[in-house]
Design an enzyme around this catalytic site. Structure first.
Site, short mmCIF file in Angstrom:
data_model
loop_
_atom_site.label_atom_id
_atom_site.label_comp_id
_atom_site.label_asym_id
_atom_site.label_seq_id
_atom_site.Cartn_x
_atom_site.Cartn_y
_atom_site.Cartn_z
N TYR A 24 -6.17 15.33 -1.03
CA TYR A 24 -5.47 14.15 -0.49
C TYR A 24 -4.15 14.59 0.16
CZ TYR A 24 -2.97 9.78 0.04
OH TYR A 24 -2.26 8.75 0.59
N THR A 59 -1.28 -1.14 -4.32
CA THR A 59 -2.34 -1.73 -3.48
C THR A 59 -3.67 -1.44 -4.19
OG1 THR A 59 -2.64 0.35 -2.29
CG2 THR A 59 -1.03 -1.20 -1.35
P1 NDP Z 1 -5.94 0.12 0.16
O1 NDP Z 1 -7.08 0.74 -0.58
O2 NDP Z 1 -5.36 -1.13 -0.40
O3 NDP Z 1 -6.34 -0.13 1.68
C1 NDP Z 1 -6.99 0.88 2.43
C2 NDP Z 1 -7.50 0.29 3.73
O4 NDP Z 1 -8.11 1.35 4.48
C3 NDP Z 1 -8.55 -0.78 3.51
O5 NDP Z 1 -8.35 -1.82 4.43
C4 NDP Z 1 -9.85 -0.05 3.81
O6 NDP Z 1 -10.81 -0.96 4.37
C5 NDP Z 1 -9.40 0.93 4.89
N1 NDP Z 1 -10.31 2.05 5.03
C6 NDP Z 1 -10.56 3.04 4.16
N2 NDP Z 1 -11.51 3.87 4.64
C7 NDP Z 1 -11.88 3.37 5.85
C8 NDP Z 1 -12.83 3.75 6.83
N3 NDP Z 1 -13.60 4.82 6.65
N4 NDP Z 1 -12.93 3.01 7.95
C9 NDP Z 1 -12.16 1.92 8.13
N5 NDP Z 1 -11.24 1.50 7.24
C10 NDP Z 1 -11.12 2.22 6.11
O7 NDP Z 1 -4.82 1.27 0.24
P2 NDP Z 1 -3.37 1.31 0.94
O8 NDP Z 1 -3.08 0.06 1.64
O9 NDP Z 1 -2.42 1.78 -0.09
O10 NDP Z 1 -3.60 2.51 1.96
C11 NDP Z 1 -3.37 2.42 3.35
C12 NDP Z 1 -2.85 3.74 3.86
O11 NDP Z 1 -1.60 4.03 3.24
C13 NDP Z 1 -3.76 4.94 3.55
O12 NDP Z 1 -3.77 5.78 4.69
C14 NDP Z 1 -3.04 5.64 2.38
O13 NDP Z 1 -3.33 7.00 2.33
C15 NDP Z 1 -1.60 5.36 2.75
N6 NDP Z 1 -0.64 5.48 1.67
C16 NDP Z 1 -0.74 4.72 0.53
C17 NDP Z 1 0.19 4.85 -0.47
C18 NDP Z 1 0.09 4.10 -1.77
O14 NDP Z 1 0.76 4.47 -2.74
N7 NDP Z 1 -0.68 3.01 -1.84
C19 NDP Z 1 1.33 5.76 -0.33
C20 NDP Z 1 1.34 6.51 0.89
C21 NDP Z 1 0.41 6.35 1.85
P3 NDP Z 1 -12.37 -1.01 4.01
O15 NDP Z 1 -12.54 -0.41 2.63
O16 NDP Z 1 -12.69 -2.47 4.08
O17 NDP Z 1 -13.01 -0.22 5.09
C1 8X3 Z 2 0.05 7.92 -1.86
C2 8X3 Z 2 1.24 8.37 -2.62
O1 8X3 Z 2 2.01 9.96 -4.43
O2 8X3 Z 2 0.22 8.40 -4.97
O3 8X3 Z 2 -0.02 8.56 -0.62
O4 8X3 Z 2 -0.21 10.28 -3.55
S1 8X3 Z 2 0.79 9.30 -3.95
#
Ligand code: NDP
Ligand code: 8X3
Length: 256
Positions: A157, A192
């Site tokens: 990741y 989330t």
């Molecule tokens: P969620 O799981 O709540 O949301 C993820 C979203 O990404 C969903 O809408 C999902 O939609 C979509 N998704 C995943 N895989 C695919 C795919 N193959 N095609 C299209 N859509 C896809 O997680 P977050 O909102 O937390 O994550 C969003 C972004 O933020 C990610 O890139 C994550 O790495 C990043 N992030 C998150 C952090 C955290 O702590 N939550 C911290 C730092 C970064 P569906 O499943 O319907 O396709």
């Molecule tokens: C998501 C943040 O620290 O959980 O990108 O990997 S962490």
């Protein structure tokens, strides 16, 4: 301030978490929202909410960003009045598993690399030429603190988010001399569905990740994304790391 009124903002992964909040936050600024995810019923419902709450016109469509052919087809096949994408938010992504590398599931690795790195590239490759042709646009990539610091079990990741950082820097270099802006918003811990997905639906384990401190909410990150997009056009926020106050690094979180 750069106004996004009636401009098209494309949010990938808008069916949950940061993407859903981002679609709402841009709608509140008067933008038109193009959004995709695999769970199309969720974004169709969101489209109704946006229409009701913000009188926003949106265009939801099903897309798995890992499928290059589907990405190309979806972008090339957009209705004429949905083509002029002003802001692309490359948000779709996920983590899977937290096993140490010798025990990691190869299928988990592939899913993360395919969505977080290759998917981001496919969407960007399909959208950027139009931005260059129109002479305007902004790509906002969602990176992570995990793209700056590795933590135990974060291996693949973290590697995908280091790649997002590298690709954001690369886009700024390759687009230099064009008016296209490229930003990376890199959150710390945001509550989330992220951990639920990471732990393959284990809700108890996922909830523990956010216990004993106040994590960020998806609206906090949406706010940061909209802030980047609404700066005057000569201002490019290259990168923004946003953490909960209780988090100092990927491995240091103050819990009560
Ligand atoms: P969620 O799981 O709540 O949301 C993820 C979203 O990404 C969903 O809408 C999902 O939609 C979509 N998704 C995943 N895989 C695919 C795919 N193959 N095609 C299209 N859509 C896809 O997680 P977050 O909102 O937390 O994550 C969003 C972004 O933020 C990610 O890139 C994550 O790495 C990043 N992030 C998150 C952090 C955290 O702590 N939550 C911290 C730092 C970064 P569906 O499943 O319907 O396709
Ligand atoms: C998501 C943040 O620290 O959980 O990108 O990997 S962490």
């Amino acid at each position: 301030m750069h106004s996004l009124k009636d401009k098209i903002v494309f949010v990938t992964g808008a069916s949950a978490g940061i993407g859903e909040s981002t679609a709402k936050a841009f709608a509140a600024k008067g933008a038109r929202i193009l959004m995709c995810a695999r769970r199309v019923e969720r974004i169709e419902k969101l489209a109704k909410t946006l229409a009701h709450e913000h009188k926003t016109v949106s265009h939801p469509f099903r897309l798995d960003v890992r499928d290059q052919h589907a990405v190309d087809k979806a972008i090339a096949g957009l209705p004429e009045d949905w083509r002029a994408i002003e802001v692309l938010v490359n948000n779709a992504g996920l983590s899977r598993g937290m096993d140490k590398l010798p025990h990691g599931l190869v299928s988990d690795w592939e899913e993360m690399i395919d969505a977080n790195v290759k998917g981001l590239l496919y969407v960007t490759r399909a959208v950027l030429p139009g931005m260059i042709e129109r002479g305007r646009g902004h790509v906002i990539n969602i990176g992570s603190i995990a793209g700056r610091e590795i933590y135990p079990g974060g291996n693949v990741y973290c590697a995908t988010k280091f790649a997002v950082k590298a690709l954001s820097n690369a886009m700024r270099l390759d687009l230099n001399g064009t008016p296209i802006r490229v930003s990376e918003v890199a959150p710390g811990m945001v509550e989330t569905e992220f951990s639920l997905v990471r732990f393959h639906g284990d809700a108890e384990r996922a909830a523990k990740v956010y216990q004993g401190f106040r994590p960020l909410g998806p609206d906090d990150i949406a706010d940061a994304i909209v802030w980047c997009a609404t700066r005057p056009l000569h201002v490019n926020v290259s990168e923004m790391v946003v953490m909960p106050t209780a988090q100092a690094s990927t491995t240091l979180v103050h819990r009560k």
